[in-house]
Design a protein around this motif. Structure first.
Motif, PDB file in Angstrom:
ATOM      1  N   LEU A 100       0.844  -1.192   0.000  1.00  0.00           N
ATOM      2  CA  LEU A 100       0.000   0.000   0.000  1.00  0.00           C
ATOM      3  C   LEU A 100       0.881   1.245   0.000  1.00  0.00           C
ATOM      4  CD1 LEU A 100      -2.836  -0.823   2.557  1.00  0.00           C
ATOM      5  CD2 LEU A 100      -3.085  -0.502   0.106  1.00  0.00           C
ATOM      6  N   LEU A 101       0.589   2.146  -0.932  1.00  0.00           N
ATOM      7  CA  LEU A 101       1.273   3.440  -0.957  1.00  0.00           C
ATOM      8  C   LEU A 101       0.229   4.456  -0.506  1.00  0.00           C
ATOM      9  CD1 LEU A 101       3.795   5.072  -1.767  1.00  0.00           C
ATOM     10  CD2 LEU A 101       2.847   5.225  -4.049  1.00  0.00           C
ATOM     11  N   GLY A 102       0.316   4.875   0.742  1.00  0.00           N
ATOM     12  CA  GLY A 102      -0.801   5.631   1.325  1.00  0.00           C
ATOM     13  C   GLY A 102      -1.991   4.686   1.380  1.00  0.00           C
ATOM     14  N   ASN A 103      -3.063   5.063   0.678  1.00  0.00           N
ATOM     15  CA  ASN A 103      -4.221   4.159   0.617  1.00  0.00           C
ATOM     16  C   ASN A 103      -4.316   3.435  -0.713  1.00  0.00           C
ATOM     17  OD1 ASN A 103      -5.177   4.866   3.181  1.00  0.00           O
ATOM     18  ND2 ASN A 103      -6.050   6.750   2.338  1.00  0.00           N
ATOM     19  N   ARG A 107       1.952   8.281  -8.148  1.00  0.00           N
ATOM     20  CA  ARG A 107       2.723   8.741  -6.987  1.00  0.00           C
ATOM     21  C   ARG A 107       4.082   8.066  -6.866  1.00  0.00           C
ATOM     22  NH1 ARG A 107      -2.164   7.872  -2.801  1.00  0.00           N
ATOM     23  NH2 ARG A 107      -0.624   8.403  -1.224  1.00  0.00           N
ATOM     24  N   THR A 108       4.431   7.242  -7.867  1.00  0.00           N
ATOM     25  CA  THR A 108       5.685   6.489  -7.797  1.00  0.00           C
ATOM     26  C   THR A 108       6.602   6.833  -8.969  1.00  0.00           C
ATOM     27  OG1 THR A 108       4.423   4.674  -6.835  1.00  0.00           O
ATOM     28  CG2 THR A 108       6.642   4.151  -7.587  1.00  0.00           C
ATOM     29  N   GLY A 109       7.871   7.010  -8.695  1.00  0.00           N
ATOM     30  CA  GLY A 109       8.871   7.170  -9.751  1.00  0.00           C
ATOM     31  C   GLY A 109       9.839   5.991  -9.678  1.00  0.00           C
ATOM     32  N   TYR A 110      10.247   5.476 -10.827  1.00  0.00           N
ATOM     33  CA  TYR A 110      11.097   4.278 -10.827  1.00  0.00           C
ATOM     34  C   TYR A 110      12.264   4.465 -11.805  1.00  0.00           C
ATOM     35  CZ  TYR A 110      12.424  -0.587 -11.784  1.00  0.00           C
ATOM     36  OH  TYR A 110      13.125  -1.754 -11.972  1.00  0.00           O
ATOM     37  N   LEU A 111      13.460   4.466 -11.260  1.00  0.00           N
ATOM     38  CA  LEU A 111      14.668   4.533 -12.081  1.00  0.00           C
ATOM     39  C   LEU A 111      15.166   3.109 -12.289  1.00  0.00           C
ATOM     40  CD1 LEU A 111      16.764   6.729 -13.203  1.00  0.00           C
ATOM     41  CD2 LEU A 111      18.136   6.067 -11.253  1.00  0.00           C
ATOM     42  N   ALA A 112      14.999   2.616 -13.525  1.00  0.00           N
ATOM     43  CA  ALA A 112      15.335   1.212 -13.806  1.00  0.00           C
ATOM     44  C   ALA A 112      16.774   1.094 -14.312  1.00  0.00           C
ATOM     45  CB  ALA A 112      14.356   0.684 -14.850  1.00  0.00           C
ATOM     46  N   ARG A 145      13.037  11.962 -15.848  1.00  0.00           N
ATOM     47  CA  ARG A 145      11.783  11.269 -16.195  1.00  0.00           C
ATOM     48  C   ARG A 145      11.047  10.846 -14.929  1.00  0.00           C
ATOM     49  NH1 ARG A 145      10.384   6.430 -15.759  1.00  0.00           N
ATOM     50  NH2 ARG A 145      12.499   5.645 -15.455  1.00  0.00           N
ATOM     51  N   CYS A 146      11.821  10.314 -13.966  1.00  0.00           N
ATOM     52  CA  CYS A 146      11.200   9.856 -12.701  1.00  0.00           C
ATOM     53  C   CYS A 146      10.593  11.015 -11.915  1.00  0.00           C
ATOM     54  CB  CYS A 146      12.228   9.184 -11.805  1.00  0.00           C
ATOM     55  SG  CYS A 146      12.959   7.738 -12.495  1.00  0.00           S
ATOM     56  N   LEU A 147      11.202  12.204 -12.049  1.00  0.00           N
ATOM     57  CA  LEU A 147      10.784  13.337 -11.211  1.00  0.00           C
ATOM     58  C   LEU A 147       9.715  14.202 -11.861  1.00  0.00           C
ATOM     59  CD1 LEU A 147      14.287  14.459  -9.905  1.00  0.00           C
ATOM     60  CD2 LEU A 147      12.603  13.022  -8.756  1.00  0.00           C
ATOM     61  N   LEU A 148       9.416  13.916 -13.143  1.00  0.00           N
ATOM     62  CA  LEU A 148       8.434  14.721 -13.895  1.00  0.00           C
ATOM     63  C   LEU A 148       7.166  14.978 -13.100  1.00  0.00           C
ATOM     64  CD1 LEU A 148       8.130  13.369 -17.541  1.00  0.00           C
ATOM     65  CD2 LEU A 148       8.522  15.719 -16.871  1.00  0.00           C
ATOM     66  N   HIS A 149       6.621  13.902 -12.511  1.00  0.00           N
ATOM     67  CA  HIS A 149       5.302  13.995 -11.872  1.00  0.00           C
ATOM     68  C   HIS A 149       5.415  14.174 -10.358  1.00  0.00           C
ATOM     69  CE1 HIS A 149       6.602   9.854 -12.024  1.00  0.00           C
ATOM     70  NE2 HIS A 149       5.747   9.515 -11.096  1.00  0.00           N
ATOM     71  N   THR A 150       6.613  14.583  -9.892  1.00  0.00           N
ATOM     72  CA  THR A 150       6.866  14.810  -8.463  1.00  0.00           C
ATOM     73  C   THR A 150       6.304  13.665  -7.621  1.00  0.00           C
ATOM     74  OG1 THR A 150       6.262  17.076  -9.056  1.00  0.00           O
ATOM     75  CG2 THR A 150       6.984  16.718  -6.816  1.00  0.00           C
ATOM     76  N   SER A 208       3.381   4.314 -16.277  1.00  0.00           N
ATOM     77  CA  SER A 208       2.579   5.545 -16.173  1.00  0.00           C
ATOM     78  C   SER A 208       1.128   5.185 -15.833  1.00  0.00           C
ATOM     79  CB  SER A 208       2.632   6.293 -17.504  1.00  0.00           C
ATOM     80  OG  SER A 208       1.750   5.685 -18.426  1.00  0.00           O
ATOM     81  N   PRO A 209       0.391   6.163 -15.308  1.00  0.00           N
ATOM     82  CA  PRO A 209      -1.018   5.877 -14.993  1.00  0.00           C
ATOM     83  C   PRO A 209      -1.926   5.971 -16.222  1.00  0.00           C
ATOM     84  CG  PRO A 209      -0.436   8.091 -14.285  1.00  0.00           C
ATOM     85  CD  PRO A 209       0.802   7.504 -14.873  1.00  0.00           C
ATOM     86  N   ALA A 210      -1.338   6.177 -17.409  1.00  0.00           N
ATOM     87  CA  ALA A 210      -2.151   6.339 -18.621  1.00  0.00           C
ATOM     88  C   ALA A 210      -3.016   5.103 -18.855  1.00  0.00           C
ATOM     89  CB  ALA A 210      -1.233   6.553 -19.822  1.00  0.00           C
TER      90      ALA A 210
END
Lengths: 229, 224
Positions: free
Chosen positions: A69-72, A83-88, A149-154, B89-91
């Motif tokens: 669970l990430l928050g709810n 709400r998640t950023g992933y650097l692969a 790219r990971c930080l785009l959506h904060t 992405s959530p798209a």
């Protein structure tokens, strides 16, 4: 800025995560919680399950059993992805497109305006990469573009899979500074690495995986260090 | 509106990539030209013969060329592992899939626009044939192939024998559409009336498989 306390409300809650590949158990009964605004190192030898754990948290793969669970929001849901950023290991950027073209496309997928691209590049000090094709970038430059790219959506949760791999000393230091800034801004960061020294003095906690089991999970390292001095 | 923006962004990105690399276009053009030119050597270019076999011949060329475009629809996402990036992405998956459908369709139509006049010249197609009917059949038939092919391309992307699997999955499912497109083209080449029945069948196929492709996008794009 004060380091975050371990008593904060957990942002990430993992309960008895297990993941099998065929009959091979890559992760077994892994449970932990991470508060908001902390940087935790994820350590372990090759095959310990670090990448698998990050895949599950990012929603790239599903656990065989257990819950995240990430928050709810359940991992893998649209809300959790937002709400998640992933650097692969790979940059997830197309080599034939410029950094700006790649990031603008991702901004659209996340429902963001094109201005988010400049902001994300500025956060990683990668403005000079904007017009360059990803295929022409060095490893360090590519890592910067991938982090943008990971930080785009904060994101609230930033997952980093071997972020320091193949980087020179100067780029490592730059990345360390960027991570400290993001953590201080309230982001929760989980970074896997083979070299714990690279996160020394930076990480608030350490998780050690061994053969798919969580052997150690320690939080509040920085606050303990600060207390000693 | 947000879904439309995502589909449009996916389409424009794919078109930009194709314009920059020409990976699919060159191979498609080569295959299509090969088929049309070889058949033009084999058959006398008589209008009567073209009226009898032209429809099948044209669609063999389109289908071969189309398979290249359809195979590339998701292979294009392998460098840099951008498919994972899309799926992180959530798209909505349906919006991503819609963008892919249209990009395959546009690419196939581009090749067909080059090939159709060449076919008319090499096979001595009469200028009195109903070109509007042929063009509409090409559009409906190409959409049928683009939708089913892109869907199966996504399904086979993680398999070892992807290039072999795609036609094996696509062709049996697309048989009703292939029969309709060949028959409708044949009707117009032989100037033997209108192809309402075949058009209705093609249109129905397009609607059903577009809806199925979008509804099942979540399932087919699930990498786990």
């Amino acid at each position: 800025m004060q380091p975050p306390t371990v008593n904060s409300q957990p942002l990430l809650h993992c309960d008895r995560l297990t993941r099998f590949y065929g009959i091979f158990p890559a992760l077994r009964e892994v449970s932990f919680q991470l508060p908001a605004g902390c940087l935790v190192g994820l350590y372990g030898p090759n095959g310990a399950g670090k990448s698998t754990l990050l895949h599950l948290l990012a929603g790239v793969r599903r656990p065989s059993s257990g819950s995240i669970l990430l928050g709810n929001a359940r991992a893998g849901s649209a809300e959790a992805r937002q709400r998640t950023g992933y650097l692969a290991h790979d940059s997830l950027l197309h080599p034939h497109l410029t950094v700006t073209e790649n990031l603008t496309f991702y901004a659209t997928l996340y429902g963001l305006p094109a201005t988010a691209v400049g902001k994300a590049l500025a956060q990683t000090r990668g403005e000079y990469l904007a017009a360059l094709k990803v295929g022409e970038l060095s490893q360090g430059m590519r890592q910067k573009a991938a982090l943008a790219r990971c930080l785009l959506h904060t994101p609230q949760l930033l997952l980093l899979d071997e972020p320091f791999a193949s980087l020179d000393r100067a780029t490592v230091e730059e990345l360390q500074q960027a991570l400290a800034g993001l953590r201080d801004a309230g982001m929760t960061i989980l970074a896997s690495t083979h070299t714990p020294q690279l996160l020394e003095g930076l990480a608030d906690g350490a998780m050690v995986l061994e053969r798919g089991r969580l052997r150690q999970c320690e939080l509040g390292l920085r606050s303990a260090e600060a207390g000693k001095h | 509106m947000a879904d439309f923006r995502i589909a449009w962004a996916t389409l424009t990105r794919d078109v930009r990539l194709e314009l920059r690399t020409r990976e699919s276009f060159n191979a498609m053009l080569f295959y299509a030209l090969l088929v049309v030119v070889i058949f033009s050597f084999a058959f006398e270019s008589e209008a009567e013969l073209t009226a009898r076999v032209g429809g099948g011949l044209l669609w063999v060329a389109f289908l071969f060329a189309g398979l290249v475009a359809l195979d590339r629809a998701f292979v294009r996402e392998m460098p840099g592992d951008t498919l994972t990036g899309l799926l992180l992405s959530p798209a909505p998956r349906a919006a991503l899939m819609a963008g892919k459908f249209v990009s395959s369709f546009v690419l196939m139509l581009t090749i067909e626009a080059v090939l159709l006049p060449l076919f008319a010249v090499l096979f001595n197609v009469s200028s009195e044939v109903h070109w509007g009917g042929i063009v509409l059949t090409v559009v409906l038939g190409t959409w049928a192939l683009a939708v089913t092919g892109t869907y199966f391309s996504a399904m086979s992307i993680h398999t070892r024998h992807r290039a072999l699997l795609l036609p094996l999955l696509l062709l049996p499912v697309a048989i009703p559409a292939i029969i309709s497109m060949v028959q409708a083209t044949q009707v117009f080449l032989s100037r033997s009336g209108v192809a309402n029945y075949w058009w209705k069948l093609l249109f129905g196929f397009d609607v059903v498989f577009t809806a199925l492709g979008l509804l099942l996008a979540d399932v087919v794009l699930d990498v786990d």
